[in-house]
Design a protein around this motif. Structure first.
Motif, short mmCIF file in Angstrom:
data_model
loop_
_atom_site.label_atom_id
_atom_site.label_comp_id
_atom_site.label_asym_id
_atom_site.label_seq_id
_atom_site.Cartn_x
_atom_site.Cartn_y
_atom_site.Cartn_z
N ARG A 182 0.86 -1.12 0.00
CA ARG A 182 0.11 0.00 -0.15
C ARG A 182 0.92 1.31 0.12
NH1 ARG A 182 -5.26 1.09 4.05
NH2 ARG A 182 -5.72 3.01 3.30
N PRO A 183 1.49 1.64 -1.09
CA PRO A 183 2.05 2.53 -1.33
C PRO A 183 1.68 4.09 -1.16
CG PRO A 183 1.70 1.90 -3.58
CD PRO A 183 1.09 0.92 -2.53
N GLN A 184 0.46 4.24 -1.12
CA GLN A 184 -0.31 5.46 -1.05
C GLN A 184 -1.79 5.14 -0.27
OE1 GLN A 184 -0.60 8.26 -4.63
NE2 GLN A 184 0.73 6.93 -5.48
N ASP A 185 -2.29 5.97 0.42
CA ASP A 185 -3.29 6.10 1.18
C ASP A 185 -4.63 5.15 0.44
OD1 ASP A 185 -6.03 8.00 2.13
OD2 ASP A 185 -5.21 6.32 3.13
N ARG A 186 -4.75 5.32 -0.90
CA ARG A 186 -5.87 4.83 -1.62
C ARG A 186 -5.49 3.82 -2.71
NH1 ARG A 186 -8.89 10.63 -2.23
NH2 ARG A 186 -6.51 11.02 -2.58
N GLN A 187 -4.23 3.37 -2.66
CA GLN A 187 -3.80 2.35 -3.64
C GLN A 187 -3.17 1.28 -2.97
OE1 GLN A 187 0.07 3.46 -5.49
NE2 GLN A 187 -0.55 2.49 -7.18
N PHE A 188 -3.94 0.06 -3.56
CA PHE A 188 -3.56 -1.33 -2.93
C PHE A 188 -2.94 -2.30 -4.04
CE2 PHE A 188 -3.09 -3.83 0.50
CZ PHE A 188 -3.97 -4.70 0.91
N ILE A 189 -1.82 -2.81 -4.03
CA ILE A 189 -1.33 -3.68 -4.89
C ILE A 189 -1.03 -5.07 -4.60
CG2 ILE A 189 0.77 -3.78 -6.44
CD1 ILE A 189 0.96 -0.86 -6.55
N LEU A 190 -1.32 -6.13 -5.47
CA LEU A 190 -1.10 -7.41 -5.22
C LEU A 190 -0.03 -7.70 -6.16
CD1 LEU A 190 -2.31 -9.96 -3.69
CD2 LEU A 190 -3.81 -10.37 -5.66
N SER A 191 0.65 -8.55 -5.48
CA SER A 191 1.88 -9.07 -6.55
C SER A 191 2.39 -10.20 -6.32
CB SER A 191 3.20 -8.00 -6.08
OG SER A 191 3.12 -6.72 -6.21
N SER A 192 3.07 -10.72 -7.18
CA SER A 192 3.71 -12.19 -7.11
C SER A 192 5.06 -12.18 -7.83
CB SER A 192 2.78 -13.29 -7.65
OG SER A 192 3.77 -14.56 -7.55
N LYS A 193 6.06 -12.68 -7.52
CA LYS A 193 7.30 -12.75 -8.29
C LYS A 193 7.33 -13.97 -9.35
CE LYS A 193 10.20 -10.73 -4.74
NZ LYS A 193 11.70 -11.01 -3.86
N LYS A 194 6.77 -15.01 -8.86
CA LYS A 194 6.46 -16.17 -9.93
C LYS A 194 5.18 -16.83 -9.71
CE LYS A 194 11.31 -17.52 -10.26
NZ LYS A 194 12.35 -18.58 -10.02
N LEU A 195 4.35 -16.82 -10.66
CA LEU A 195 3.16 -17.32 -10.70
C LEU A 195 3.04 -18.67 -10.66
CD1 LEU A 195 1.07 -14.97 -12.74
CD2 LEU A 195 0.49 -15.11 -10.33
N LEU A 196 2.08 -19.56 -9.74
CA LEU A 196 1.71 -20.93 -9.89
C LEU A 196 0.55 -21.00 -10.38
CD1 LEU A 196 2.67 -21.63 -6.25
CD2 LEU A 196 4.30 -21.71 -8.10
N LEU A 197 0.04 -22.40 -11.09
CA LEU A 197 -0.97 -22.69 -11.55
C LEU A 197 -2.15 -22.54 -10.64
CD1 LEU A 197 -0.28 -26.10 -13.60
CD2 LEU A 197 -0.75 -23.63 -14.63
N SER A 198 -2.02 -22.65 -9.13
CA SER A 198 -2.89 -22.62 -8.32
C SER A 198 -3.13 -21.21 -7.96
CB SER A 198 -2.36 -23.19 -7.09
OG SER A 198 -1.07 -22.79 -6.63
N ASP A 199 -2.58 -20.23 -8.53
CA ASP A 199 -2.92 -18.71 -8.26
C ASP A 199 -4.14 -18.42 -9.20
OD1 ASP A 199 0.44 -18.10 -7.85
OD2 ASP A 199 -1.02 -18.20 -6.21
N SER A 200 -4.32 -19.03 -9.92
CA SER A 200 -5.41 -18.90 -10.95
C SER A 200 -6.61 -18.60 -10.09
CB SER A 200 -6.06 -20.12 -12.07
OG SER A 200 -4.74 -20.04 -12.92
N GLY A 201 -7.59 -17.64 -10.45
CA GLY A 201 -8.85 -17.37 -9.61
C GLY A 201 -9.38 -15.85 -10.04
#
Lengths: 115, 113
Positions: free
Chosen positions: A68-87
């Motif tokens: 959460r770099p700013q008050d109204r900004q939220f970021i979801l990240s991954s360095k290396k995706l897995l198949l199970s990250d689908s959704g």
């Protein structure tokens, strides 16, 4: 009035590639921010929530991180995706500042397919 | 661990009838309970909130009850319409964890003309 923006709407990524999903909220200050994931036919799984800039609570140990770099900004990240990250990934906000019984307001979600 | 259960089977009813959906929970001391509607491919939309010390809440054709002894909430839609067809999710926030909202898997409602 308050609005929440979440993008992209759909995303297809190969296994092992990085991920960055962004969510921004307008019209409110110091909101609580949330990332949920919904697998097909399943309920919403809480991944991360934040009550302020730089404050992140992780609910499920996994391949993802949030910032959460700013008050109204939220970021979801991954360095290396897995198949199970689908959704279906959903960002949400609610009134912060210790207000207890306010509802969540969701974005329209990002459909992530990891191939 | 905390668990929220909703009927996984779809509920099919005739237009004009009352739909009743159930939400059961275990191992919670909930502060409040909420109901949301979710349409396919969209984010959930908030419908109603009921506090632990409230027995019943109404909003237009919607009614929610909350029985902390039975650990159960019932969600009613009276005079149901085909436009009410959607998945309905219940969610709990508990004492000591007000910032977290935990969701059930939802029940799909189909209202037939």
């Amino acid at each position: 009035s308050q609005t929440i923006h979440q993008w992209p709407a759909t995303l297809v990524q190969p296994v092992g590639s990085p991920l960055s999903l962004e969510c921004t909220v307008e019209g409110t200050s110091n909101p609580n921010l949330y990332w949920y994931r919904q697998a097909a036919g399943r309920g919403l799984q809480l991944l991360f929530y934040s009550v302020g800039i730089g404050q992140i609570s992780s609910e499920v140990p996994q391949n993802l991180s949030a910032s959460r770099p700013q008050d109204r900004q939220f970021i979801l990240s991954s360095k290396k995706l897995l198949l199970s990250d689908s959704g279906f990934y959903l960002c949400a906000w609610k009134v912060g500042d210790g207000v207890i019984n306010s509802p969540l307001h969701f974005g329209n979600g990002t459909r992530l397919t990891v191939t | 661990s905390q668990k929220i259960e909703q009927n996984s089977e779809a509920l099919n009813i005739q237009e004009g009838k009352t739909a009743t959906l159930t939400c059961n929970y275990t191992n919670y001391s909930p502060a409040y309970l909420q109901w949301y509607r979710q349409d396919p491919g969209r984010g959930p939309v908030f419908l109603l909130l009921i506090r632990e010390n409230e027995k019943e809440k109404r909003k237009e054709r919607l009614k929610v009850t909350f029985d902390t002894t039975l650990k159960q909430s019932l969600f009613h839609i009276t005079a149901s319409q085909p436009a009410d067809s959607a998945t309905y999710l219940c969610a709990l926030s508990f004492s000591g964890g007000y910032n977290k909202l935990i969701f059930g898997a939802g029940t799909r409602l189909a209202v037939h003309p």
